[in-house]
Design a protein around this motif. Sequence first.
Motif, PDB file in Angstrom:
ATOM      1  N   GLU A 198      -9.477   5.183   8.979  1.00 55.46           N
ATOM      2  CA  GLU A 198      -8.633   5.093  10.167  1.00 55.46           C
ATOM      3  C   GLU A 198      -9.130   6.009  11.016  1.00 55.46           C
ATOM      4  O   GLU A 198      -8.835   7.341  11.053  1.00 55.46           O
ATOM      5  N   LEU A 199      -9.699   5.504  12.289  1.00 58.12           N
ATOM      6  CA  LEU A 199     -10.112   6.770  13.138  1.00 58.12           C
ATOM      7  C   LEU A 199      -9.207   7.381  13.854  1.00 58.12           C
ATOM      8  O   LEU A 199      -8.090   6.287  14.694  1.00 58.12           O
ATOM      9  N   PRO A 200      -9.087   8.478  14.256  1.00 63.21           N
ATOM     10  CA  PRO A 200      -8.405   9.063  15.185  1.00 63.21           C
ATOM     11  C   PRO A 200      -8.272   8.146  16.702  1.00 63.21           C
ATOM     12  O   PRO A 200      -9.768   7.693  16.964  1.00 63.21           O
ATOM     13  N   ASP A 201      -7.371   8.030  17.647  1.00 58.23           N
ATOM     14  CA  ASP A 201      -7.603   7.294  18.742  1.00 58.23           C
ATOM     15  C   ASP A 201      -8.703   7.765  19.816  1.00 58.23           C
ATOM     16  O   ASP A 201      -9.233   7.162  20.454  1.00 58.23           O
ATOM     17  N   GLY A 246       0.834  -1.274   0.070  1.00 53.04           N
ATOM     18  CA  GLY A 246      -0.105   0.003   0.062  1.00 53.04           C
ATOM     19  C   GLY A 246       0.977   1.329  -0.103  1.00 53.04           C
ATOM     20  O   GLY A 246       2.196   1.104   0.365  1.00 53.04           O
ATOM     21  N   VAL A 247       0.459   2.334  -0.482  1.00 54.53           N
ATOM     22  CA  VAL A 247       0.990   3.550  -0.420  1.00 54.53           C
ATOM     23  C   VAL A 247       0.095   4.658   0.226  1.00 54.53           C
ATOM     24  O   VAL A 247      -0.870   4.575   0.094  1.00 54.53           O
ATOM     25  N   ALA A 248       0.681   5.688   1.123  1.00 55.20           N
ATOM     26  CA  ALA A 248      -0.024   6.712   1.479  1.00 55.20           C
ATOM     27  C   ALA A 248       0.344   8.045   0.779  1.00 55.20           C
ATOM     28  O   ALA A 248       1.639   8.392   0.724  1.00 55.20           O
ATOM     29  N   ILE A 249      -0.421   8.491   0.319  1.00 52.91           N
ATOM     30  CA  ILE A 249      -0.123   9.905  -0.495  1.00 52.91           C
ATOM     31  C   ILE A 249      -0.598  10.972   0.235  1.00 52.91           C
ATOM     32  O   ILE A 249      -1.643  11.097   0.823  1.00 52.91           O
ATOM     33  N   PRO A 250       0.128  12.211   0.030  1.00 50.31           N
ATOM     34  CA  PRO A 250      -0.015  13.404   0.901  1.00 50.31           C
ATOM     35  C   PRO A 250      -1.271  14.225   0.068  1.00 50.31           C
ATOM     36  O   PRO A 250      -1.438  13.631  -1.019  1.00 50.31           O
ATOM     37  N   PRO A 251      -1.920  15.102   0.822  1.00 47.59           N
ATOM     38  CA  PRO A 251      -3.110  15.903  -0.010  1.00 47.59           C
ATOM     39  C   PRO A 251      -2.564  16.543  -1.083  1.00 47.59           C
ATOM     40  O   PRO A 251      -3.776  16.661  -2.191  1.00 47.59           O
ATOM     41  N   ASP A 252      -1.476  16.671  -1.393  1.00 46.66           N
ATOM     42  CA  ASP A 252      -1.150  17.727  -2.521  1.00 46.66           C
ATOM     43  C   ASP A 252      -0.571  16.884  -3.723  1.00 46.66           C
ATOM     44  O   ASP A 252      -0.034  17.171  -4.503  1.00 46.66           O
ATOM     45  N   VAL A 275      -5.559   7.978   1.555  1.00 52.14           N
ATOM     46  CA  VAL A 275      -5.619   9.294   1.196  1.00 52.14           C
ATOM     47  C   VAL A 275      -5.536  10.099   2.387  1.00 52.14           C
ATOM     48  O   VAL A 275      -6.092   9.640   3.549  1.00 52.14           O
ATOM     49  N   THR A 276      -5.284  11.212   2.837  1.00 53.92           N
ATOM     50  CA  THR A 276      -5.119  12.105   4.139  1.00 53.92           C
ATOM     51  C   THR A 276      -5.870  13.186   4.186  1.00 53.92           C
ATOM     52  O   THR A 276      -5.735  14.100   3.294  1.00 53.92           O
ATOM     53  N   VAL A 292      -9.031   5.974   4.444  1.00 48.18           N
ATOM     54  CA  VAL A 292      -8.930   7.577   4.997  1.00 48.18           C
ATOM     55  C   VAL A 292      -8.162   7.509   6.036  1.00 48.18           C
ATOM     56  O   VAL A 292      -8.416   6.746   7.162  1.00 48.18           O
ATOM     57  N   THR A 293      -7.081   8.650   6.211  1.00 50.30           N
ATOM     58  CA  THR A 293      -6.599   8.806   7.266  1.00 50.30           C
ATOM     59  C   THR A 293      -6.611  10.259   7.738  1.00 50.30           C
ATOM     60  O   THR A 293      -7.064  11.053   6.990  1.00 50.30           O
ATOM     61  N   GLY A 294      -6.246  10.588   8.996  1.00 47.50           N
ATOM     62  CA  GLY A 294      -5.992  12.068   9.282  1.00 47.50           C
ATOM     63  C   GLY A 294      -7.100  12.436  10.191  1.00 47.50           C
ATOM     64  O   GLY A 294      -7.316  11.687  11.186  1.00 47.50           O
ATOM     65  N   ARG A 295      -7.851  13.311   9.952  1.00 47.48           N
ATOM     66  CA  ARG A 295      -8.735  13.907  10.837  1.00 47.48           C
ATOM     67  C   ARG A 295     -10.121  14.294  10.237  1.00 47.48           C
ATOM     68  O   ARG A 295     -10.844  15.452  10.228  1.00 47.48           O
ATOM     69  N   PRO A 296     -10.776  13.264   9.579  1.00 46.44           N
ATOM     70  CA  PRO A 296     -11.973  13.458   8.872  1.00 46.44           C
ATOM     71  C   PRO A 296     -13.199  13.491   9.813  1.00 46.44           C
ATOM     72  O   PRO A 296     -13.029  12.972  11.004  1.00 46.44           O
TER      73      PRO A 296
END
Length: 164
Positions: free
Chosen positions: A123-126, A49-55, A73-74, A102-106
Motif C-alpha cells: 500500500e503506497l503512501p499517497d 484480513g487483519v492488520a498487525i502492529p510491528p510489535d 504488516v506495518t 505492506v502498509t506504512g512508510r517502506p
Amino acid sequence: MPLLEDGRLVADRWTAIGPDDALPATGPVIVPLARIGDGLARNSNEELGVAIPPDAEIAVLRTALPRLSLVAVTFPSFRDGRAFSQARALREHLGFAGDIRVTGRPLPDQYEFLLRCGATTVELPDDADPAVWALAHARFHTAYQPAVRGELAEGFGLRRLLRV
C-alpha cells in the motif's frame, strides 16, 4: 492509497476499518488485531484480513490463519524492519498462503526485499510515485539471500560449490 502488486498498480477491493469503526456486513474487510474476534464472528463466506502492529508476535494468529485471506504488516518508518521478519515468519513458520500486505512508510529500495520475504502487495503512501516503485522492482535481478517465493539466491550455490 495506491496498491502495488508485482510492480504495477492494482485496484484495492479491501476495506480497512479502525478500532472504533463499524464492521461492514459484507465485503472483504481488514480489522485491527485487537478486533480480530469481531472479524471472525462475521459470516465465514466473507473474506477477512487483519492488520498487525510491528510489535505483534505472529504466533497469535496461528488459530485464525485458516480463516484469514490477508495479513497487513506495518512499517512505521523505513528504519523499522520488523515487518520483514513478520512476513517471512508468516510464510515459513506458519505456512500462510494468503496475501501479505505492506502498509506504512517502506521505501522503493526495499520493494524487492519485501517480495523475497513473502509480501504480495504494498500500500503506497499517497505522495509516492508508482513509477519509482516499478523501476525499483525491475532494477535488480540478482539476490544473495534465499527467498520464500522459491527463488534461489544467485551466489548461494556458487558459495556451496566453492566451499566458501
